[in-house]
Scaffold this active site. Structure first.
Site, PDB file in Angstrom:
ATOM      1  N   ASP A  22       1.041  -1.316   0.031  1.00 20.68           N
ATOM      2  CA  ASP A  22       0.059  -0.043  -0.032  1.00 20.68           C
ATOM      3  C   ASP A  22       0.654   1.429  -0.168  1.00 20.68           C
ATOM      4  O   ASP A  22       0.526   2.431  -0.793  1.00 20.68           O
ATOM      5  CB  ASP A  22      -0.701  -0.373   0.900  1.00 20.68           C
ATOM      6  CG  ASP A  22      -2.202  -0.861   0.969  1.00 20.68           C
ATOM      7  OD1 ASP A  22      -1.543  -2.165   0.229  1.00 20.68           O
ATOM      8  OD2 ASP A  22      -3.204  -1.063   1.920  1.00 20.68           O
ATOM      9  N   GLU A 292       0.757  -4.937  -6.037  1.00 22.33           N
ATOM     10  CA  GLU A 292       0.641  -3.589  -7.257  1.00 22.33           C
ATOM     11  C   GLU A 292       1.051  -2.764  -7.895  1.00 22.33           C
ATOM     12  O   GLU A 292       1.101  -2.645  -8.994  1.00 22.33           O
ATOM     13  CB  GLU A 292      -1.431  -2.661  -6.420  1.00 22.33           C
ATOM     14  CG  GLU A 292      -1.844  -1.843  -7.249  1.00 22.33           C
ATOM     15  CD  GLU A 292      -2.757  -1.173  -6.546  1.00 22.33           C
ATOM     16  OE1 GLU A 292      -3.256  -0.248  -6.792  1.00 22.33           O
ATOM     17  OE2 GLU A 292      -3.639  -1.930  -6.054  1.00 22.33           O
TER      18      GLU A 292
END
Length: 397
Positions: A22, A292
């Site tokens: 994140d 990600e």
């Protein structure tokens, strides 16, 4: 707390998950906003120690500091630094905002109802995870009414024009092309990372994955390859899969070490910042990535890759993986698309034999695959990056 609306001040809150996932995305967003837009960015982070691994200049002991033009504040409970409301408030990946912040927003909302001249609360956005699923288009930008009466908007990054776009800094592709054009850059980078013995003709694979038996199968396949393959590993979760073929415990490994197993040479990487990681991806022939941030940066590297997606309940991650593969393989020759899809699925399902066999079917210098990897970033960016779309979304809202 004091209230101070400013059209040029945004706050971003990030709770660090999985060490670098994140915060990796959020830090890139904050840096790009600060560098390319007339906006003062304050980034609130709850784990500065983990953050410092990708930003070595960060001092985890300081409650407030500035790097790359971004003010970085320690997100503690309670907040050690007073939150002053700006124009936009972004919570990254549905992190729960501090009570002090929510209280401030509610107070502003109530005051603005009683007095139309009073400062209004900031635009509240939740930055969601990246997905290629089709439903994202219908949910991007939708508001959600909170119990407090405040609206929170859902901002979905994505691969189509109807989504929030993808994080990509200005002129990134030009910088990458210039880097890759000069082959000496690769050799200089490897030398700076303490990697030795890598010849220009050798194949190099970077590995940043979760634990999986499929990785062990690949390494055993690489040992028997016709040419030398150098596999570059940071000290972390990937190596847990290789303990059975390593000559020592993982704890004994250190940056700069190399282990030769047949025609496979395993190199242990030092930690690097985000710019250094980008250059590493640019310099390898194939990249295995996870999560990600590294997943998207592998695409921008214009090199073939495997995406090790974070496992979710009921195998929902495989649905997300399939949605991306359908997009990515759209213009690939059918047989090559099939091999690349099966390779990614097998790796994510820990299917050792299938992973090894389909790796062998993919020629790392196969021209269609390399051409596709080069064209894909141009197509995926859809002319407008996430930051540009985000700023326009705020203006329209």
């Amino acid at each position: 707390m004091t209230s101070q609306n400013s059209p040029e001040r945004w706050d971003i809150f990030c709770a660090v998950v999985d060490n670098y996932g994140d915060i990796g995305v959020t830090w890139r967003l904050a840096k790009q906003l600060s560098a390319e837009q007339p906006i003062a960015i304050t980034l609130w982070v709850d784990d500065l120690k983990s953050f410092s691994h990708i930003l070595p200049a960060l001092d985890p002991e300081l409650v407030s500091q500035v790097h790359f033009g971004v003010t970085i504040n320690q997100w503690s409970t309670p907040l050690a630094i007073a939150y002053q409301t700006g124009n936009v408030l972004i919570e990254a990946f549905a992190c729960e905002l501090p009570e002090q912040v929510k209280t401030s927003l509610i107070a502003m909302q109530q005051a603005s109802k009683l007095d139309s001249s009073a400062a209004k609360p900031p635009l509240w956005l939740n930055l969601e995870y990246l997905s290629a699923e089709s439903w994202v288009e219908g949910c991007h930008g939708l508001p959600s009414m909170q119990a407090s009466g405040l609206k929170k908007y859902f901002y979905f990054p994505g691969f189509t024009a109807k989504t929030g776009g993808l994080i990509c800094e200005n002129k990134l592709f030009e910088k990458r092309d210039a880097w890759q054009l000069n082959l000496q850059n690769r050799q200089d980078l490897f030398a700076s990372l303490g990697l030795s013995g890598i010849e220009p003709i050798d194949k190099v694979v970077s590995v940043f994955s979760y634990e999986t038996k499929a990785l062990l199968a690949l390494c055993e396949t690489w040992q028997d390859s016709e040419q030398t393959i150098h596999a570059l590993f940071p000290k972390g979760r990937s190596l847990n899969s290789l303990q059975s073929i390593l000559p020592c415990s993982i704890e004994e490994l250190s940056a700069g070490m190399q282990i030769k197993l047949g025609n496979l040479v395993i190199h242990i990487l030092p930690m690097t910042d985000q710019e250094g990681y980008d250059k590493l991806l640019w310099s390898c022939d194939f990249n295995i990535v996870r999560g990600e941030d590294s997943f998207l940066r592998a695409q921008w590297a214009a090199k073939p890759f495997i995406w090790h997606i974070y496992a979710q309940e009921d195998d929902y991650h495989l649905i997300k993986l399939d949605a991306f593969m359908q997009l990515y393989c759209n213009n690939l020759p059918p047989e090559l698309a099939k091999s690349w899809k099966v390779l990614n699925l097998a790796f994510n399902n820990e299917q050792q034999e299938l992973t090894a066999s389909h790796w062998q079917k993919i020629n790392l210098v196969d021209l269609p695959l390399l051409q596709h990897a080069k064209q894909w970033p141009i197509d995926a960016i859809n002319d407008v990056d996430l930051v540009s779309r985000l700023v326009q979304f705020v203006k329209n809202s």
